[in-house]
Scaffold this motif. Sequence first.
Motif, PDB file in Angstrom:
ATOM      1  N   ALA A  16       0.777  -1.120  -0.214  1.00  0.00           N
ATOM      2  CA  ALA A  16      -0.063   0.084   0.079  1.00  0.00           C
ATOM      3  C   ALA A  16       1.044   1.032  -0.019  1.00  0.00           C
ATOM      4  CB  ALA A  16      -0.739   0.147   1.262  1.00  0.00           C
ATOM      5  N   ILE A  17       1.909   1.098   0.612  1.00  0.00           N
ATOM      6  CA  ILE A  17       2.814   2.290   0.618  1.00  0.00           C
ATOM      7  C   ILE A  17       3.389   2.695  -0.615  1.00  0.00           C
ATOM      8  CG2 ILE A  17       5.069   2.990   1.773  1.00  0.00           C
ATOM      9  CD1 ILE A  17       4.200   1.704   4.407  1.00  0.00           C
ATOM     10  N   LEU A  18       4.011   1.285  -1.178  1.00  0.00           N
ATOM     11  CA  LEU A  18       4.644   1.559  -2.575  1.00  0.00           C
ATOM     12  C   LEU A  18       3.716   1.951  -3.609  1.00  0.00           C
ATOM     13  CD1 LEU A  18       6.824  -1.713  -2.240  1.00  0.00           C
ATOM     14  CD2 LEU A  18       7.571   0.709  -2.027  1.00  0.00           C
ATOM     15  N   LEU A  65      10.919  -1.394  -8.237  1.00  0.00           N
ATOM     16  CA  LEU A  65      10.914  -2.840  -8.754  1.00  0.00           C
ATOM     17  C   LEU A  65       9.271  -3.463  -8.401  1.00  0.00           C
ATOM     18  CD1 LEU A  65      13.990  -3.654  -6.081  1.00  0.00           C
ATOM     19  CD2 LEU A  65      13.707  -3.637  -8.659  1.00  0.00           C
ATOM     20  N   LEU A  66       8.644  -2.548  -7.577  1.00  0.00           N
ATOM     21  CA  LEU A  66       7.045  -3.243  -7.652  1.00  0.00           C
ATOM     22  C   LEU A  66       6.388  -3.007  -8.897  1.00  0.00           C
ATOM     23  CD1 LEU A  66       4.684  -4.332  -5.971  1.00  0.00           C
ATOM     24  CD2 LEU A  66       3.938  -1.983  -5.434  1.00  0.00           C
ATOM     25  N   PRO A 112       6.552   5.709 -13.491  1.00  0.00           N
ATOM     26  CA  PRO A 112       7.841   5.052 -13.983  1.00  0.00           C
ATOM     27  C   PRO A 112       8.780   6.089 -14.680  1.00  0.00           C
ATOM     28  CG  PRO A 112       6.005   4.003 -15.142  1.00  0.00           C
ATOM     29  CD  PRO A 112       5.463   5.232 -14.130  1.00  0.00           C
ATOM     30  N   HIS A 113       8.158   6.812 -15.410  1.00  0.00           N
ATOM     31  CA  HIS A 113       9.183   7.675 -16.075  1.00  0.00           C
ATOM     32  C   HIS A 113       9.967   8.592 -14.999  1.00  0.00           C
ATOM     33  CE1 HIS A 113       8.200   6.358 -20.286  1.00  0.00           C
ATOM     34  NE2 HIS A 113       6.796   6.332 -19.715  1.00  0.00           N
ATOM     35  N   CYS A 132      14.508  -3.270 -13.621  1.00  0.00           N
ATOM     36  CA  CYS A 132      13.218  -3.023 -14.324  1.00  0.00           C
ATOM     37  C   CYS A 132      13.536  -3.131 -15.913  1.00  0.00           C
ATOM     38  CB  CYS A 132      12.805  -1.685 -14.224  1.00  0.00           C
ATOM     39  SG  CYS A 132      12.298  -1.304 -12.549  1.00  0.00           S
ATOM     40  N   PHE A 133      14.686  -2.572 -16.381  1.00  0.00           N
ATOM     41  CA  PHE A 133      14.793  -2.719 -17.810  1.00  0.00           C
ATOM     42  C   PHE A 133      15.214  -4.199 -18.382  1.00  0.00           C
ATOM     43  CE2 PHE A 133      14.525   1.894 -17.777  1.00  0.00           C
ATOM     44  CZ  PHE A 133      13.804   1.993 -19.067  1.00  0.00           C
ATOM     45  N   ALA A 134      15.950  -4.880 -17.366  1.00  0.00           N
ATOM     46  CA  ALA A 134      16.356  -6.240 -17.442  1.00  0.00           C
ATOM     47  C   ALA A 134      14.997  -7.303 -17.786  1.00  0.00           C
ATOM     48  CB  ALA A 134      17.320  -6.804 -16.378  1.00  0.00           C
ATOM     49  N   ALA A 135      14.052  -6.877 -16.704  1.00  0.00           N
ATOM     50  CA  ALA A 135      12.894  -7.491 -16.988  1.00  0.00           C
ATOM     51  C   ALA A 135      12.196  -7.339 -18.171  1.00  0.00           C
ATOM     52  CB  ALA A 135      12.084  -7.260 -15.727  1.00  0.00           C
ATOM     53  N   TYR A 136      12.292  -5.896 -18.743  1.00  0.00           N
ATOM     54  CA  TYR A 136      11.644  -5.812 -19.954  1.00  0.00           C
ATOM     55  C   TYR A 136      12.108  -6.460 -21.078  1.00  0.00           C
ATOM     56  CZ  TYR A 136       8.969  -2.093 -17.744  1.00  0.00           C
ATOM     57  OH  TYR A 136       8.105  -1.164 -16.829  1.00  0.00           O
TER      58      TYR A 136
END
Length: 192
Positions: A16-18, A65-66, A112-113, A132-136
């Motif tokens: 919720a905080i994130l 990361l979330l 995110p930007h 993040c970019f590694a996941a994409y």
Amino acid sequence: MAGSASAAGVVSTRAAILRATLKVVGEQGVGGLTNRRIVAAAGVSLGTLTYHFPSQTELLREAMLLFAEEETAKLAAIVEGHRTDELSLEQAASLVEQVIRQLPFGTDELAPHELYLQAARDPDLREASERCFAAYDELATAILGALGLPDPARLAGPVVALIAGLQLRRLATGTDVPAAEPLMMLLHGARG
């Protein structure tokens, strides 16, 4: 049982905080991120916020990361829904364009930007940005490989960059930006 209920409460409080952090960043930018705004959006106390996230850098890193985890899961579900369709390159590019057009114009897409830009200023956020970019890239590699493109891992970065750039342009101009044609140009160029 009580321990798992307590652990679930901690996870949901952290989440919720994130999510509140992402909302505030999307609405106000990183410069407008204050503890007061976060706790109001999350519905938690200031003590709860600082207990879970003693520093703003840690808070921003975990929020980034979330977002990446949830975004790649959402995109992977779309891919999985079309896995058996045996899409052509043109159909895949058209699908990407449809997905981009379905994204809302709003704070959820701005956050995110904002965080990626903040990572350019704050070296402590770069690892999260890289993850993040590694996941994409990983998702793009799987899709490009399924489409039969040569060296999909090498092509994934440019494809992700193209799509991210088109999304940024869409957000910045407020207009739909066609994605299928530039994506096809890149993919056909990769085929040689």
